[in-house]
Design an enzyme around this catalytic site. Structure first.
Site, short mmCIF file in Angstrom:
data_model
loop_
_atom_site.label_atom_id
_atom_site.label_comp_id
_atom_site.label_asym_id
_atom_site.label_seq_id
_atom_site.Cartn_x
_atom_site.Cartn_y
_atom_site.Cartn_z
N ARG B 231 0.83 -1.57 0.23
CA ARG B 231 0.29 0.20 -0.07
C ARG B 231 0.59 1.65 -0.05
NH1 ARG B 231 -3.87 -2.71 -1.31
NH2 ARG B 231 -5.50 -2.87 0.04
N ASP B 255 3.88 0.54 -7.48
CA ASP B 255 2.50 -0.20 -7.99
C ASP B 255 1.74 0.57 -7.12
OD1 ASP B 255 0.65 -1.42 -9.30
OD2 ASP B 255 0.13 -3.06 -8.38
N GLU B 260 -3.73 7.60 -4.71
CA GLU B 260 -3.05 6.94 -5.61
C GLU B 260 -4.98 7.08 -6.25
OE1 GLU B 260 -2.13 3.08 -5.10
OE2 GLU B 260 -3.82 1.90 -4.90
N HIS B 278 -1.02 -0.13 -9.71
CA HIS B 278 -1.80 -0.61 -8.86
C HIS B 278 -2.01 -1.98 -9.24
CE1 HIS B 278 -3.91 -1.52 -4.78
NE2 HIS B 278 -3.29 -2.69 -4.79
#
Lengths: 312, 312
Positions: B231, B255, B260, B278
């Site tokens: 995360r 990622d 985000e 992600h």
């Protein structure tokens, strides 16, 4: 007068090392070597060779006292070994020290192609993630059926990595090898039929030209992906491009190309390929190890000792 | 009236499956759920939840007969489990089915960052290979010292892959685990000191917020690379950006990001990072498996059976 000639695009750490170790004369390519004074050529006992330009009998005959061509790289298809044998010239290469880098790149091209990482990164960098939402779903690669075409040392290093991705490993080689239960296929088309992801790890040269044939590519099928870290020559590139363009196979990850660095422009129009500039062994660490192994072979020859990694 | 409410951005295969299996009512987000008629809300026994918007006590109280929040994804930090416990609401997630995809992406980001694959591909596609020569040498990754921060199921899948790359594996977790001889560090800074490549595989939530702290990042040092597939919250992102911008660490593969998909624009100015949207679990195969596991949990709850993957 020096006994050692270095031919090729040596970089800023390799060139001084050759000059300091052997007082080597360094030229850019075989044609510049041909232009050397005959007296200077006659003193050359060892050539440290780098690059993909052909080095055959005609080039060897320029150096009447040549006893060694020490190639920089594991693939020595640029050097005519038969011509060397006929002249009693030894050839060495730099195996093993580059296996890990080449295998790493193969694995990363495999995942990047399936997971569309280049396109997904553009999605982030172009702001599409924020404006248009999640990037599209793509393809799982681990757990898949993978095939290795050519189970030499690099093929084995690729396979060992793939096994950790829970894949079902198949391979084709001239003969069956000792493996942890991987499936051997005597026929390359049978290998392609059995897998979705085909890793090409063949040696280069005329014997393997277009070994990954139109038939092999057709056998891979629409879910098939080709990863090539060997030589552009090992694949029928026109057949590969045809298949990629019409979706007869799913994609490719390629570090090597026919005619590189002038690759076929049809590749650039494709979105289902990962394209790398023949950088399989292109790390600082590995190139230093390759250069050292090349120098060690030259030193052994000049001292009359055993060559470390002889080819012939 | 239906017993099942689906909240979130379900795709074109997931949504019909929820409607067909449970006659589910589907809404885009918690605020739309809050706008439902109270009578309709009172029939809801199970919520199939997808997304990263918070779902806490206030949201749960809208549904007086709610007994299950079935999360889509292994990370359930969007769902307030304490609030669920206080209301006797069960929570499930979708562990394990996504581990392979997430681990694959972590490995590919690691290699891509070290081998500069994005830049090397641009070198090919922009014609620089033909006009300017070989792409610059970059960094070997296999054989390196790697660290896993958080040795849960995903961390273990990453470590198992890394081991096949001949790496020296270290890890930090709340307690020492059964491993094939990997080195445990009780202190996260000690882990960062011991390795060059740090893979963050922590659970999300407040307990791990900025767990990869400024001190951890400093301990990685100038050869250090951070890979994060957990995360955005688990890393002190400002400290990471500061370190990346001045070369206090070598790079990152990310990622996940704070806020985000609106990531900090400072990331876009960096050339030493791999940025992914992600998409760790973002394959057709794995998302289908996650959606099925979520539905199986809902079905088990509605039938009064045992939940398959309970969180609380």
């Amino acid at each position: 007068m020096t006994a050692t000639l270095a031919i090729g695009p040596y970089n800023q750490s390799e060139r001084p090392a050759l000059e300091e170790s052997f007082n080597a004369h360094v030229v850019a390519d075989p044609s510049e070597a041909a232009g050397m004074d005959p007296a200077a050529r006659s003193t050359i006992k060892a050539i440290a060779y780098k690059g993909h330009l052909p080095f055959g009998g005609a080039e060897m005959d320029l150096f009447p006292n040549l006893g060694l061509v020490a190639n920089y790289g594991v693939g020595y298809d640029a050097i005519d070994v038969d011509a060397a044998n006929a002249r009693n010239i030894r050839v060495t290469n730099t195996p093993d020290v580059l296996n890990d880098d080449v295998a790493d790149l193969a694995i990363a091209m495999w995942i990047s192609q399936g997971r569309e990482m280049r396109q997904a990164e553009a999605w982030v960098r172009d702001g599409k993630w924020a404006s248009d939402g999640a990037y599209r779903l793509n393809r799982k690669v681990s757990g898949g059926k993978v095939g290795i075409m050519g189970m030499g040392r690099i093929g084995r290093d690729i396979a060992d990595r793939l096994a950790a991705f829970k894949t079902d490993v198949h391979y084709h080689a001239r003969s069956e090898k000792q493996t942890p239960g991987w499936t051997y296929h005597a026929d390359p088309v049978a290998l392609a039929n059995a897998v979705d992801f085909l890793f090409v790890a063949l040696v280069g040269g005329s014997a393997t030209e277009k070994y990954v044939s139109k038939e092999v590519i057709a056998a891979l099928g629409k879910d098939g992906v080709v990863i090539n870290i060997s030589r552009g020559s090992t694949i029928d590139e026109d057949a590969l491009l045809d298949a990629l363009e019409i979706g007869a196979i799913a994609g490719a990850g390629l570090d090597v190309f026919v005619g590189e660095p002038d690759l076929n422009p049809r590749f650039l129009a494709l979105d289902n390929v990962v394209l790398q500039p023949h950088q399989g062994s292109g790390t600082v660490e590995t190139r230093a190890a390759m250069a050292k192994l090349q120098r060690d072979n030259v030193a052994a020859h000049l001292a009359g000792g055993d060559l470390l990694t002889p080819v012939n």
